[in-house]
Design a protein around this motif. Sequence first.
Motif, PDB file in Angstrom:
ATOM      1  N   GLN A  88      99.472  60.088  29.880  1.00  0.00           N
ATOM      2  CA  GLN A  88      98.582  60.947  30.661  1.00  0.00           C
ATOM      3  C   GLN A  88      97.121  60.631  30.381  1.00  0.00           C
ATOM      4  O   GLN A  88      96.302  60.510  31.300  1.00  0.00           O
ATOM      5  CB  GLN A  88      98.841  62.420  30.329  1.00  0.00           C
ATOM      6  CG  GLN A  88     100.147  62.941  30.884  1.00  0.00           C
ATOM      7  CD  GLN A  88     100.308  64.429  30.619  1.00  0.00           C
ATOM      8  OE1 GLN A  88      99.380  65.074  30.143  1.00  0.00           O
ATOM      9  NE2 GLN A  88     101.478  64.958  30.932  1.00  0.00           N
ATOM     10  N   ALA A  89      96.810  60.492  29.100  1.00  0.00           N
ATOM     11  CA  ALA A  89      95.423  60.216  28.719  1.00  0.00           C
ATOM     12  C   ALA A  89      94.960  58.891  29.321  1.00  0.00           C
ATOM     13  O   ALA A  89      93.851  58.790  29.855  1.00  0.00           O
ATOM     14  CB  ALA A  89      95.297  60.182  27.194  1.00  0.00           C
ATOM     15  N   SER A 128     100.023  60.708  18.797  1.00  0.00           N
ATOM     16  CA  SER A 128     100.638  61.602  19.766  1.00  0.00           C
ATOM     17  C   SER A 128     101.886  60.953  20.339  1.00  0.00           C
ATOM     18  O   SER A 128     102.288  59.889  19.911  1.00  0.00           O
ATOM     19  CB  SER A 128      99.656  61.922  20.891  1.00  0.00           C
ATOM     20  OG  SER A 128      99.485  60.785  21.707  1.00  0.00           O
ATOM     21  N   SER A 129     102.450  61.582  21.321  1.00  0.00           N
ATOM     22  CA  SER A 129     103.652  61.042  21.945  1.00  0.00           C
ATOM     23  C   SER A 129     103.285  60.008  23.009  1.00  0.00           C
ATOM     24  O   SER A 129     102.155  59.964  23.489  1.00  0.00           O
ATOM     25  CB  SER A 129     104.447  62.168  22.595  1.00  0.00           C
ATOM     26  OG  SER A 129     103.696  62.707  23.666  1.00  0.00           O
ATOM     27  N   ASP A 161      89.878  66.236  21.548  1.00  0.00           N
ATOM     28  CA  ASP A 161      91.077  66.316  22.377  1.00  0.00           C
ATOM     29  C   ASP A 161      91.713  64.935  22.488  1.00  0.00           C
ATOM     30  O   ASP A 161      91.103  63.923  22.154  1.00  0.00           O
ATOM     31  CB  ASP A 161      90.699  66.817  23.766  1.00  0.00           C
ATOM     32  CG  ASP A 161      89.821  65.798  24.446  1.00  0.00           C
ATOM     33  OD1 ASP A 161      90.350  65.009  25.234  1.00  0.00           O
ATOM     34  OD2 ASP A 161      88.614  65.766  24.148  1.00  0.00           O
ATOM     35  N   LEU A 162      92.926  64.888  22.997  1.00  0.00           N
ATOM     36  CA  LEU A 162      93.666  63.634  22.950  1.00  0.00           C
ATOM     37  C   LEU A 162      93.101  62.563  23.870  1.00  0.00           C
ATOM     38  O   LEU A 162      93.133  61.386  23.527  1.00  0.00           O
ATOM     39  CB  LEU A 162      95.133  63.859  23.279  1.00  0.00           C
ATOM     40  CG  LEU A 162      95.903  62.556  23.039  1.00  0.00           C
ATOM     41  CD1 LEU A 162      96.014  62.275  21.557  1.00  0.00           C
ATOM     42  CD2 LEU A 162      97.229  62.566  23.694  1.00  0.00           C
ATOM     43  N   ASN A 163      92.600  62.951  25.039  1.00  0.00           N
ATOM     44  CA  ASN A 163      92.026  61.923  25.906  1.00  0.00           C
ATOM     45  C   ASN A 163      90.931  61.163  25.182  1.00  0.00           C
ATOM     46  O   ASN A 163      90.844  59.943  25.258  1.00  0.00           O
ATOM     47  CB  ASN A 163      91.455  62.559  27.184  1.00  0.00           C
ATOM     48  CG  ASN A 163      92.547  63.092  28.087  1.00  0.00           C
ATOM     49  OD1 ASN A 163      93.732  62.762  27.894  1.00  0.00           O
ATOM     50  ND2 ASN A 163      92.169  63.897  29.055  1.00  0.00           N
ATOM     51  N   GLN A 198     104.345  60.059  26.023  1.00  0.00           N
ATOM     52  CA  GLN A 198     104.086  60.767  27.273  1.00  0.00           C
ATOM     53  C   GLN A 198     102.646  61.243  27.356  1.00  0.00           C
ATOM     54  O   GLN A 198     101.976  61.107  28.388  1.00  0.00           O
ATOM     55  CB  GLN A 198     105.021  61.975  27.396  1.00  0.00           C
ATOM     56  CG  GLN A 198     106.465  61.616  27.640  1.00  0.00           C
ATOM     57  CD  GLN A 198     107.229  61.401  26.346  1.00  0.00           C
ATOM     58  OE1 GLN A 198     106.625  61.044  25.342  1.00  0.00           O
ATOM     59  NE2 GLN A 198     108.526  61.597  26.363  1.00  0.00           N
ATOM     60  N   ARG A 199     102.175  61.798  26.252  1.00  0.00           N
ATOM     61  CA  ARG A 199     100.801  62.317  26.245  1.00  0.00           C
ATOM     62  C   ARG A 199      99.804  61.175  26.318  1.00  0.00           C
ATOM     63  O   ARG A 199      98.782  61.279  26.991  1.00  0.00           O
ATOM     64  CB  ARG A 199     100.588  63.165  24.985  1.00  0.00           C
ATOM     65  CG  ARG A 199      99.295  63.933  24.995  1.00  0.00           C
ATOM     66  CD  ARG A 199      99.247  64.903  26.155  1.00  0.00           C
ATOM     67  NE  ARG A 199      97.918  65.534  26.271  1.00  0.00           N
ATOM     68  CZ  ARG A 199      96.880  64.967  26.855  1.00  0.00           C
ATOM     69  NH1 ARG A 199      97.006  63.753  27.371  1.00  0.00           N
ATOM     70  NH2 ARG A 199      95.723  65.602  26.919  1.00  0.00           N
ATOM     71  N   GLY A 245     100.406  55.589  21.690  1.00  0.00           N
ATOM     72  CA  GLY A 245     100.730  56.944  21.248  1.00  0.00           C
ATOM     73  C   GLY A 245     100.777  57.044  19.738  1.00  0.00           C
ATOM     74  O   GLY A 245     100.182  57.946  19.138  1.00  0.00           O
TER      75      GLY A 245
END
Length: 228
Positions: free
Chosen positions: A197-198, A190-191, A152-154, A193-194, A185
Motif C-alpha cells: 500500500q505504501a 511491517s507486513s 507513519d509507515l508510508n 501488504q502494508r 516490508g
Amino acid sequence: MMTTDPSLKEVLHTANWAQLLDAAQLARVEAELFETFVPKGGFVCRKGDPVENWIGIISGMVKMNNFSASGKAMTFIGVPPGSWFGEGSLLKREPRKYDTMALRDTRVARLPAATFHWLLETSLPFTRFLLMQLNERLGQFIGMVENERLLDLNTRVARCLASMFNSHLYPGVDRLVQLSQEEIGLLSGSSRQRANQALQVLERQGLLRLDYGGIRILDLEGLRRYEE
DNA sequence: TCATTAAATTGTT
DNA sequence: AACAATTTAATGA
C-alpha cells in the motif's frame, strides 16, 4: 540484463576508499583481495563466525538480520552494491554479531583482516574514511530509531528506500532497488501488504515506479523529504 | 525459437 | 492469512 560483470580489480578501483591509497598499499590490496559468490538465500556470514574479512558487495543485494531468542526474524538494513561493512567487528576483534544473507545472487569481495588492520596502521586517509563511514552509519541508525517511533509507515518506506542511496556509504548505486515488496516490508518493519500500500501511494506521487521484482527510484530527494 | 510449466511476485480482500 | 492474477525463469520439443 546486458550489463557486463566488472572484474574484481575494476570494482576495487571504483571503491572510494581504494582511491585514497598509495601505490604500495593498493598493490597489496589487489594481491590479497578475493571474491566469493553467494547464491540467493545463502549466507555471506553468520552470527558467531570469527571475523576474517572486511566485506564489500560487488553486485546483488544482502540484508543484515538476526533471530531473537524466540526465533523471530529482525531485519536491520539492506546493503546495496558498492558498500563495505564489517569494520565494527574487525576493530573490536570479536565474533560477528549479525547474520548477513543474500537477497539476490551476490558477488562478495573480501579483504583479509590482517590487510585491513595494516591499512588502518599505515594509511591516515583510510582511517579517516572509516571514521566517516562509521559516523554515517551511526546517523543512519539514529534515523531508523526516529522513524520507527515517530513516523507513519508510508514515510518509513520512503526513507527506508532513500537510505539505500547514502552517497557516502553506498556510492554510485543504480536507481533500481531489486527487492521484492516482501523484503521492503521486512526492512521497513511491517507486513508485505502494508508495504505494498505504501509503495502504491509513493508511486502515485511520482516518487518511484513499481516493477516486477524491484522498484525504480524516480525522485530520491522527494523520498528523503517525504512526510505525510 | 516457441509453447508449456513451474516458481516467484504482486494486488486485493 | 488466503486468494487470484501477473511476470519471469526453466524446460523440452
